[in-house]
Motif scaffolding. Structure first.
Motif, PDB file in Angstrom:
ATOM      1  N   ILE A  77      70.520  94.493 -42.210  1.00 18.02           N
ATOM      2  CA  ILE A  77      70.444  95.555 -41.200  1.00 18.02           C
ATOM      3  C   ILE A  77      71.839  96.080 -40.865  1.00 18.02           C
ATOM      4  O   ILE A  77      72.761  95.311 -40.600  1.00 18.02           O
ATOM      5  N   ILE A  78      71.987  97.428 -40.875  1.00 19.32           N
ATOM      6  CA  ILE A  78      73.277  98.025 -40.541  1.00 19.32           C
ATOM      7  C   ILE A  78      73.220  98.864 -39.267  1.00 19.32           C
ATOM      8  O   ILE A  78      74.231  99.047 -38.598  1.00 19.32           O
TER       9      ILE A  78
ATOM     10  N   GLN B 230      68.372 102.034 -47.779  1.00 23.99           N
ATOM     11  CA  GLN B 230      66.955 101.860 -47.494  1.00 23.99           C
ATOM     12  C   GLN B 230      66.738 101.784 -45.987  1.00 23.99           C
ATOM     13  O   GLN B 230      67.674 101.544 -45.223  1.00 23.99           O
ATOM     14  N   TYR B 231      65.490 101.985 -45.566  1.00 23.03           N
ATOM     15  CA  TYR B 231      65.166 101.869 -44.148  1.00 23.03           C
ATOM     16  C   TYR B 231      63.741 101.357 -43.977  1.00 23.03           C
ATOM     17  O   TYR B 231      62.897 101.443 -44.877  1.00 23.03           O
TER      18      TYR B 231
ATOM     19  N   ARG C 121      55.393  95.381 -34.854  1.00 24.80           N
ATOM     20  CA  ARG C 121      55.215  94.948 -36.228  1.00 24.80           C
ATOM     21  C   ARG C 121      55.840  95.966 -37.167  1.00 24.80           C
ATOM     22  O   ARG C 121      56.040  97.133 -36.811  1.00 24.80           O
ATOM     23  N   LEU C 122      56.157  95.499 -38.366  1.00 29.81           N
ATOM     24  CA  LEU C 122      56.652  96.409 -39.390  1.00 29.81           C
ATOM     25  C   LEU C 122      55.534  97.346 -39.812  1.00 29.81           C
ATOM     26  O   LEU C 122      54.465  96.909 -40.223  1.00 29.81           O
ATOM     27  N   GLU C 123      55.786  98.643 -39.687  1.00 28.36           N
ATOM     28  CA  GLU C 123      54.780  99.638 -40.062  1.00 28.36           C
ATOM     29  C   GLU C 123      54.799  99.908 -41.554  1.00 28.36           C
ATOM     30  O   GLU C 123      53.754  99.985 -42.199  1.00 28.36           O
ATOM     31  N   SER C 124      56.016 100.063 -42.113  1.00 22.82           N
ATOM     32  CA  SER C 124      56.129 100.337 -43.542  1.00 22.82           C
ATOM     33  C   SER C 124      57.572 100.156 -43.989  1.00 22.82           C
ATOM     34  O   SER C 124      58.490 100.115 -43.186  1.00 22.82           O
ATOM     35  N   GLY C 125      57.746 100.065 -45.305  1.00 23.86           N
ATOM     36  CA  GLY C 125      59.082  99.961 -45.879  1.00 23.86           C
ATOM     37  C   GLY C 125      59.279  98.626 -46.594  1.00 23.86           C
ATOM     38  O   GLY C 125      58.410  97.759 -46.568  1.00 23.86           O
ATOM     39  N   PRO C 126      60.423  98.531 -47.287  1.00 24.56           N
ATOM     40  CA  PRO C 126      61.524  99.482 -47.206  1.00 24.56           C
ATOM     41  C   PRO C 126      61.290 100.756 -48.024  1.00 24.56           C
ATOM     42  O   PRO C 126      60.642 100.728 -49.059  1.00 24.56           O
ATOM     43  N   HIS C 127      61.846 101.865 -47.500  1.00 23.61           N
ATOM     44  CA  HIS C 127      61.821 103.157 -48.162  1.00 23.61           C
ATOM     45  C   HIS C 127      63.251 103.547 -48.533  1.00 23.61           C
ATOM     46  O   HIS C 127      64.217 103.113 -47.902  1.00 23.61           O
TER      47      HIS C 127
END
Length: 258
Positions: free
Chosen positions: A206-207, A229-230, A239-245
């Motif tokens: 994470i940046i 990526q994000y 919760r994590l919805e989606s990714g990494p993109h």
């Protein structure tokens, strides 16, 4: 293609929603206009001569986020107040600047130890990103640290006299901390599948991160990673919805422009 690194992202809620990307390595910034879903033409711009008294502190900016209807540590009208809180070092001193988005001007600059954010001090140089966590209550904040941990900050802002409305030029510093009485708690938590479901695999990449204020029931936290990526993290559902993109001209048009 430019690589995203050493950047700070902050959200802007006054008027049309925006996200600002501060590129510290090049002393530049870009503005992503959410309604248009792109970085405006002409960006990136130089920080110099565009951030007023803050331009000398952007190199030392640590993180920032926006709140609505949350006060400074003094008497004021807070009914619809959009404040961008910017946290940075002045030499070796942790500082926080409250920037009024409605007037586009600095409202207050103080040492962190003299503000309601003082509980962040033991963790200040480890914080990568933080955001206002608008779920059920307005006093929750969460921060991601650079060591696999996170912070959960909770304070209840209790107006003792909500009828007081002080214009900036009438502010009496002797009234500092007399109108709001925050009851603060802070908790250090490891990033796990219980505290941040879906994020554990990416906690070392994470940046920066920034909130996109979609609706009260559906706010997203965009967490940017190494390798351009994000992630899209759902705040109300935690919760994590989606990714990494991939960060590219389709997902973030204009962001990687030189």
């Amino acid at each position: 293609m430019p690589t995203l690194k050493n950047i700070v992202t902050v959200d802007w809620r006054s008027g049309k929603d925006k996200i600002y990307f501060i590129f510290k390595d090049t002393d530049t910034y870009s503005r992503f206009d959410i309604p248009d879903n792109k970085v405006s033409d002409g960006y990136p711009w130089p920080i110099k001569e565009n951030w007023g008294t803050l331009e000398n502190h952007m190199q030392n900016l640590r993180f920032g986020f926006t709140t609505t209807g949350i006060t400074l540590d003094r008497p004021m009208d807070f009914s619809d107040l959009d404040i961008l809180w910017l946290f940075y070092y002045e030499r070796t001193t942790p500082m926080v600047c409250a920037y009024n988005q409605d007037t586009d001007a600095v409202m207050q600059t103080r040492k962190v130890e003299d503000t309601k954010w003082k509980l962040l001090l033991p963790y200040f140089d480890r914080i990568i990103t933080g955001t206002w966590w608008q779920v059920n209550r307005s006093s929750l904040f969460r921060f991601i640290l650079n060591d696999g941990n996170s912070l959960y900050l909770d304070w209840d802002e209790v107006p003792q006299n909500p009828q007081i409305d002080y214009a900036d030029d009438k502010y009496d510093d002797n009234l500092f901390n007399t109108v709001v009485a925050p009851i603060q708690t802070i908790r250090l938590e490891a990033i796990t599948e219980t505290t941040w479901p879906g994020l554990t695999a990416y906690k070392d990449r994470i940046i920066t991160g920034v909130q996109k204020d979609r609706t009260f029931a559906d706010n997203y936290y965009y967490i940017f990673l190494t390798d351009n990526q994000y992630l899209t993290y759902n705040i109300p559902k935690n919760r994590l919805e989606s990714g990494p993109h991939s960060v590219n001209n389709e997902s973030w048009p204009g962001l990687l422009r030189n």
